[in-house]
Design an enzyme around this catalytic site. Structure first.
Site, mmCIF file in Angstrom:
data_model
loop_
_atom_site.group_PDB
_atom_site.id
_atom_site.type_symbol
_atom_site.label_atom_id
_atom_site.label_comp_id
_atom_site.label_asym_id
_atom_site.label_seq_id
_atom_site.Cartn_x
_atom_site.Cartn_y
_atom_site.Cartn_z
ATOM 1 N N SER A 97 -11.276 3.133 -8.887
ATOM 2 C CA SER A 97 -10.001 3.864 -8.728
ATOM 3 C C SER A 97 -10.014 5.363 -8.126
ATOM 4 C CB SER A 97 -9.385 4.072 -10.058
ATOM 5 O OG SER A 97 -8.204 4.610 -10.280
ATOM 6 N N ASN A 121 -10.617 -1.232 -7.018
ATOM 7 C CA ASN A 121 -9.239 -0.954 -7.578
ATOM 8 C C ASN A 121 -8.808 0.385 -6.989
ATOM 9 O OD1 ASN A 121 -10.489 -2.544 -9.858
ATOM 10 N ND2 ASN A 121 -8.577 -2.945 -10.106
ATOM 11 N N HIS A 242 -6.450 -3.516 -13.609
ATOM 12 C CA HIS A 242 -7.076 -2.287 -13.016
ATOM 13 C C HIS A 242 -8.665 -2.145 -13.522
ATOM 14 C CE1 HIS A 242 -7.035 1.459 -11.080
ATOM 15 N NE2 HIS A 242 -7.287 2.001 -11.932
#
Length: 267
Positions: A97, A121, A242
């Site tokens: 992320s 992700n 996620h």
């Protein structure tokens, strides 16, 4: 596994990390609101063959925050300071992320220090609508609004694996430093295009991995990242969202093992 604190010069200050194993270095960077422990399944698997350094991002897990107003390039500069202090030579670098944004930016800016890069992700060239939505969430967080349930609902489904991981992630999010969280989320909101044009210059093996149910770090983004890099490869894990490294550790670890086994020009 050993907890370590690096004492960097200003403006960075102390950086905390978890270290385990021996062998070629594998550096892990978590996402916003998380901590190094969020890489637990990967630390356990790859400490058998690698030296693992799981970093706590600025303002997270005891690492000092960056100065107010920091943007993604400031986080990339922070990582460079950390790796220079560790003196590891070229590393295998994986981020999740926000950590993927940092890792991707680092591979663009310091290719000589990266043997391979994995972006889990990650976000890449959001649509205008998606950018407005995430920037609005960043503004709410900076204003002091802390909404625990919305990200959890977005990140997890209803499977037993998802629910077990959700409970752990909720605990980490609940204990986050709010100022560090807000700063990192703001940089995350604004950083999806910062280094996108530089991906063509990433010559090492690049893995872009996500879950097919991740509405923000989409399979299309993973494919676009992979297509942008000469040695890029996209992997999409079906039935996951996620926090795929926690909810589908076996599949993610298999993809990471293939990536670690891929030799490139800088390996």
């Amino acid at each position: 596994m050993t907890s370590t604190t690096l004492l960097l010069s200003e403006p960075y200050g102390p950086v905390t990390c978890q270290r385990a194993g021996q062998g070629r270095p594998l550096v892990l960077i978590h996402g916003v609101g998380m901590q190094s422990a969020a890489w637990g399944p990967q630390i356990e698997a790859f400490a058998q063959t690698h030296e693992i350094i799981a970093l706590n991002m600025p303002g997270h897990g005891g690492s000092a925050p960056l100065p107010e107003g920091a943007e993604l390039p400031d986080y990339v500069a922070w990582l460079h300071a950390v790796l220079q202090a560790l003196n590891l030579g070229p590393v295998s670098l994986a981020g999740h992320s926000m950590g993927a944004l940092i890792a991707g930016g680092y591979a663009v800016c310091h290719p000589q220090n990266v043997a391979r890069v994995a972006l889990l992700n990650g976000v890449f060239q959001r649509s205008d609508e998606a950018r407005r939505a995430v920037e609005a969430r960043a503004a709410e967080i900076r204003a002091g609004s802390f909404d625990l349930e919305t990200p959890l609902a977005r990140w997890f489904g209803g499977s037993p694996a998802d629910q077990a991981a959700r409970a752990q992630v909720a605990e980490w999010l609940s204990g986050v430093n709010l100022a560090g969280y807000a700063a990192a989320y703001t940089a995350f909101a604004r950083g999806d295009c910062t280094y996108a044009d530089g991906f063509a210059g990433i010559r090492c093996p690049l893995l872009a991995l996500t879950g097919d149910g991740d509405p923000n770090s989409t399979p299309a983004m993973a494919q676009a990242m992979a297509d942008s890099a000469p040695q890029g490869m996209a992997v999409v894990i079906e039935g996951h969202r996620h926090m795929v490294n926690l909810t589908a550790p076996a599949e993610v670890n298999a993809a990471l093992q293939d990536w670690l086994n891929t030799e490139g020009a800088t390996s």
